[in-house]
Design a protein around this motif. Structure first.
Motif, PDB file in Angstrom:
ATOM      1  N   THR A  18      -2.965   9.220   1.728  1.00  0.00           N
ATOM      2  CA  THR A  18      -1.891  10.139   1.352  1.00  0.00           C
ATOM      3  C   THR A  18      -2.274  10.957   0.117  1.00  0.00           C
ATOM      4  O   THR A  18      -1.453  11.616  -0.471  1.00  0.00           O
ATOM      5  CB  THR A  18      -0.601   9.378   1.010  1.00  0.00           C
ATOM      6  N   GLY A  19      -3.526  10.854  -0.298  1.00  0.00           N
ATOM      7  CA  GLY A  19      -3.931  11.546  -1.521  1.00  0.00           C
ATOM      8  C   GLY A  19      -4.011  10.579  -2.679  1.00  0.00           C
ATOM      9  O   GLY A  19      -5.043  10.435  -3.288  1.00  0.00           O
ATOM     10  N   GLU A  20      -2.917   9.885  -2.953  1.00  0.00           N
ATOM     11  CA  GLU A  20      -2.925   8.954  -4.085  1.00  0.00           C
ATOM     12  C   GLU A  20      -3.117   7.511  -3.657  1.00  0.00           C
ATOM     13  O   GLU A  20      -3.357   6.645  -4.491  1.00  0.00           O
ATOM     14  CB  GLU A  20      -1.624   9.100  -4.883  1.00  0.00           C
ATOM     15  N   ALA A  21      -2.945   7.248  -2.376  1.00  0.00           N
ATOM     16  CA  ALA A  21      -3.087   5.871  -1.895  1.00  0.00           C
ATOM     17  C   ALA A  21      -3.757   5.870  -0.525  1.00  0.00           C
ATOM     18  O   ALA A  21      -3.764   6.871   0.183  1.00  0.00           O
ATOM     19  CB  ALA A  21      -1.735   5.198  -1.817  1.00  0.00           C
ATOM     20  N   ARG A  22      -4.332   4.728  -0.191  1.00  0.00           N
ATOM     21  CA  ARG A  22      -4.980   4.569   1.109  1.00  0.00           C
ATOM     22  C   ARG A  22      -4.415   3.324   1.772  1.00  0.00           C
ATOM     23  O   ARG A  22      -4.332   2.271   1.140  1.00  0.00           O
ATOM     24  CB  ARG A  22      -6.485   4.428   0.911  1.00  0.00           C
ATOM     25  N   GLU A  41       0.503  -7.584  12.505  1.00  0.00           N
ATOM     26  CA  GLU A  41      -0.704  -6.776  12.334  1.00  0.00           C
ATOM     27  C   GLU A  41      -0.957  -6.580  10.846  1.00  0.00           C
ATOM     28  O   GLU A  41      -0.077  -6.107  10.130  1.00  0.00           O
ATOM     29  CB  GLU A  41      -0.521  -5.417  13.025  1.00  0.00           C
ATOM     30  N   PRO A  42      -2.135  -6.956  10.366  1.00  0.00           N
ATOM     31  CA  PRO A  42      -2.390  -6.835   8.925  1.00  0.00           C
ATOM     32  C   PRO A  42      -2.418  -5.378   8.456  1.00  0.00           C
ATOM     33  O   PRO A  42      -2.860  -4.494   9.198  1.00  0.00           O
ATOM     34  CB  PRO A  42      -3.773  -7.476   8.743  1.00  0.00           C
ATOM     35  N   GLU A  43      -1.929  -5.170   7.248  1.00  0.00           N
ATOM     36  CA  GLU A  43      -1.954  -3.833   6.651  1.00  0.00           C
ATOM     37  C   GLU A  43      -2.127  -3.993   5.148  1.00  0.00           C
ATOM     38  O   GLU A  43      -1.460  -4.818   4.531  1.00  0.00           O
ATOM     39  CB  GLU A  43      -0.652  -3.093   6.963  1.00  0.00           C
ATOM     40  N   ILE A  44      -3.037  -3.244   4.569  1.00  0.00           N
ATOM     41  CA  ILE A  44      -3.256  -3.307   3.120  1.00  0.00           C
ATOM     42  C   ILE A  44      -3.223  -1.893   2.552  1.00  0.00           C
ATOM     43  O   ILE A  44      -3.767  -0.966   3.154  1.00  0.00           O
ATOM     44  CB  ILE A  44      -4.612  -3.954   2.763  1.00  0.00           C
ATOM     45  N   SER A  45      -2.562  -1.758   1.397  1.00  0.00           N
ATOM     46  CA  SER A  45      -2.547  -0.459   0.717  1.00  0.00           C
ATOM     47  C   SER A  45      -3.309  -0.554  -0.597  1.00  0.00           C
ATOM     48  O   SER A  45      -3.224  -1.560  -1.294  1.00  0.00           O
ATOM     49  CB  SER A  45      -1.113  -0.020   0.431  1.00  0.00           C
ATOM     50  N   PHE A  46      -4.053   0.491  -0.897  1.00  0.00           N
ATOM     51  CA  PHE A  46      -4.793   0.564  -2.161  1.00  0.00           C
ATOM     52  C   PHE A  46      -4.403   1.848  -2.875  1.00  0.00           C
ATOM     53  O   PHE A  46      -4.335   2.903  -2.251  1.00  0.00           O
ATOM     54  CB  PHE A  46      -6.306   0.627  -1.904  1.00  0.00           C
ATOM     55  N   GLU A  47      -4.148   1.733  -4.181  1.00  0.00           N
ATOM     56  CA  GLU A  47      -4.000   2.959  -4.971  1.00  0.00           C
ATOM     57  C   GLU A  47      -5.382   3.528  -5.186  1.00  0.00           C
ATOM     58  O   GLU A  47      -6.334   2.788  -5.386  1.00  0.00           O
ATOM     59  CB  GLU A  47      -3.375   2.633  -6.328  1.00  0.00           C
ATOM     60  N   LEU A  48      -5.501   4.855  -5.149  1.00  0.00           N
ATOM     61  CA  LEU A  48      -6.811   5.460  -5.376  1.00  0.00           C
ATOM     62  C   LEU A  48      -6.955   5.833  -6.853  1.00  0.00           C
ATOM     63  O   LEU A  48      -6.019   6.338  -7.477  1.00  0.00           O
ATOM     64  CB  LEU A  48      -6.985   6.700  -4.488  1.00  0.00           C
ATOM     65  N   VAL A  49      -8.136   5.544  -7.398  1.00  0.00           N
ATOM     66  CA  VAL A  49      -8.390   5.783  -8.830  1.00  0.00           C
ATOM     67  C   VAL A  49      -8.537   7.282  -9.094  1.00  0.00           C
ATOM     68  O   VAL A  49      -9.119   8.012  -8.295  1.00  0.00           O
ATOM     69  CB  VAL A  49      -9.668   5.032  -9.265  1.00  0.00           C
ATOM     70  N   GLU A  50      -8.001   7.722 -10.237  1.00  0.00           N
ATOM     71  CA  GLU A  50      -8.008   9.140 -10.593  1.00  0.00           C
ATOM     72  C   GLU A  50      -9.289   9.483 -11.372  1.00  0.00           C
ATOM     73  O   GLU A  50      -9.669   8.745 -12.282  1.00  0.00           O
ATOM     74  CB  GLU A  50      -6.803   9.386 -11.502  1.00  0.00           C
ATOM     75  N   CYS A  51      -9.916  10.587 -11.027  1.00  0.00           N
ATOM     76  CA  CYS A  51     -11.103  11.041 -11.767  1.00  0.00           C
ATOM     77  C   CYS A  51     -10.709  11.456 -13.177  1.00  0.00           C
ATOM     78  O   CYS A  51      -9.735  12.181 -13.359  1.00  0.00           O
ATOM     79  CB  CYS A  51     -11.755  12.217 -11.036  1.00  0.00           C
ATOM     80  N   ARG A  52     -11.477  11.018 -14.176  1.00  0.00           N
ATOM     81  CA  ARG A  52     -11.131  11.333 -15.575  1.00  0.00           C
ATOM     82  C   ARG A  52     -11.328  12.805 -15.903  1.00  0.00           C
ATOM     83  O   ARG A  52     -10.822  13.294 -16.901  1.00  0.00           O
ATOM     84  CB  ARG A  52     -11.990  10.493 -16.521  1.00  0.00           C
ATOM     85  N   THR A  59     -11.072   3.448  -4.229  1.00  0.00           N
ATOM     86  CA  THR A  59     -10.200   2.315  -4.563  1.00  0.00           C
ATOM     87  C   THR A  59     -10.817   1.555  -5.742  1.00  0.00           C
ATOM     88  O   THR A  59     -12.031   1.584  -5.944  1.00  0.00           O
ATOM     89  CB  THR A  59     -10.071   1.342  -3.375  1.00  0.00           C
ATOM     90  N   LEU A  60      -9.966   0.881  -6.494  1.00  0.00           N
ATOM     91  CA  LEU A  60     -10.443   0.135  -7.668  1.00  0.00           C
ATOM     92  C   LEU A  60     -11.456  -0.962  -7.299  1.00  0.00           C
ATOM     93  O   LEU A  60     -12.501  -1.069  -7.937  1.00  0.00           O
ATOM     94  CB  LEU A  60      -9.247  -0.450  -8.432  1.00  0.00           C
ATOM     95  N   PRO A  61     -11.177  -1.779  -6.234  1.00  0.00           N
ATOM     96  CA  PRO A  61     -12.157  -2.822  -5.897  1.00  0.00           C
ATOM     97  C   PRO A  61     -13.539  -2.266  -5.552  1.00  0.00           C
ATOM     98  O   PRO A  61     -14.561  -2.887  -5.850  1.00  0.00           O
ATOM     99  CB  PRO A  61     -11.536  -3.520  -4.679  1.00  0.00           C
TER     100      PRO A  61
END
Lengths: 139, 91
Positions: free
Chosen positions: A29-33, A67-78, A86-88
């Motif tokens: 979605t732009g900010e999350a995956r 059904e498994p589902e995982i959401s990740f916030e996407l890290v912002e470029c400085r 994603t952070l991980p």
């Protein structure tokens, strides 16, 4: 069908890329995956084999299993503020770097800069170097 | 170092790429400090036109400004790595 270990998954989408039946759905979605693993009946285990985090296992088909589902916030470029990873994933890359490579010559922690900005910075530096060299050579 | 399938690997001085092994996980893109590696469904990286003797960018450069010089490239890479490591130690 596929069982996911949410503690290990880093959201890299390798599984989704190698799945021959599009059973692993990604939504950026732009900010999350978000990654959604559909209940699949296949005995294929390509995703299990190629998962770089070893987060997937093949388990017997169960119609009632969620059904498994995982959401990740996407890290912002400085630099540019774009959301790029994603952070991980970034933590994994950082942990595999030799010590001393986390910062570049100007003290930039390049891990937290998106690849496009890294490229732009590198290009600017190279151009500046050429200009300096030309000035040195011209009388 | 981060590629888990060996798609990106060392062949002598070059970093070579085996497209059939790439899963498109994108870790190589995040691990490149210079933003040189690119991924969509698979990774993309300049292979110096491995099927040709001389890369096409060198052949077509209208100013003849490009040349293929492994010694120079390796010297620069070594200098750059030494600089990075020295900076990291000072921190």
């Amino acid at each position: 069908m596929i069982k996911v270990d949410p503690g290990r998954c880093m959201g890299c989408l390798a599984c989704s890329n190698v799945c021959p039946s599009q059973n692993i759905v990604r939504t950026d979605t732009g900010e999350a995956r978000t990654i959604h693993w559909k209940r699949c009946k296949e005995e294929c285990d390509l995703c299990v084999e190629f998962c770089p985090a070893k987060a997937l296992t093949l388990v017997p088909y169960d119609e009632l299993a969620p059904e498994p589902e995982i959401s990740f916030e996407l890290v912002e470029c400085r630099f540019c503020g774009s959301h790029y990873a994603t952070l991980p994933m970034l933590m994994r890359v950082e942990s595999s770097l030799p010590s001393g490579l986390q910062k570049d010559a100007r003290g930039l922690e390049w891990i937290w800069i998106c690849p496009q900005c890294r490229r732009d910075i590198e290009a600017e530096n190279a151009a500046a170097q050429v200009v300096r060299e030309r000035k040195r050579l011209s009388p | 170092m981060v590629c888990s399938t060996g798609a990106l690997h060392k062949e002598g001085d070059k970093t070579a790429f085996d497209v059939d092994k790439c899963t498109g996980c994108g870790l190589c893109q995040l691990a490149c400090p210079f933003g040189v590696v690119w991924t969509d469904k698979i990774a993309h990286k300049c292979d110096l036109c491995s099927s040709r003797e001389v890369p096409t960018c060198v052949v077509t450069c209208p100013a003849n400004a490009l040349s293929l010089d492994f010694d120079l490239a390796n010297r620069r890479a070594r200098n750059r790595a030494a600089m990075l490591i020295a900076q990291g130690r000072r921190e």
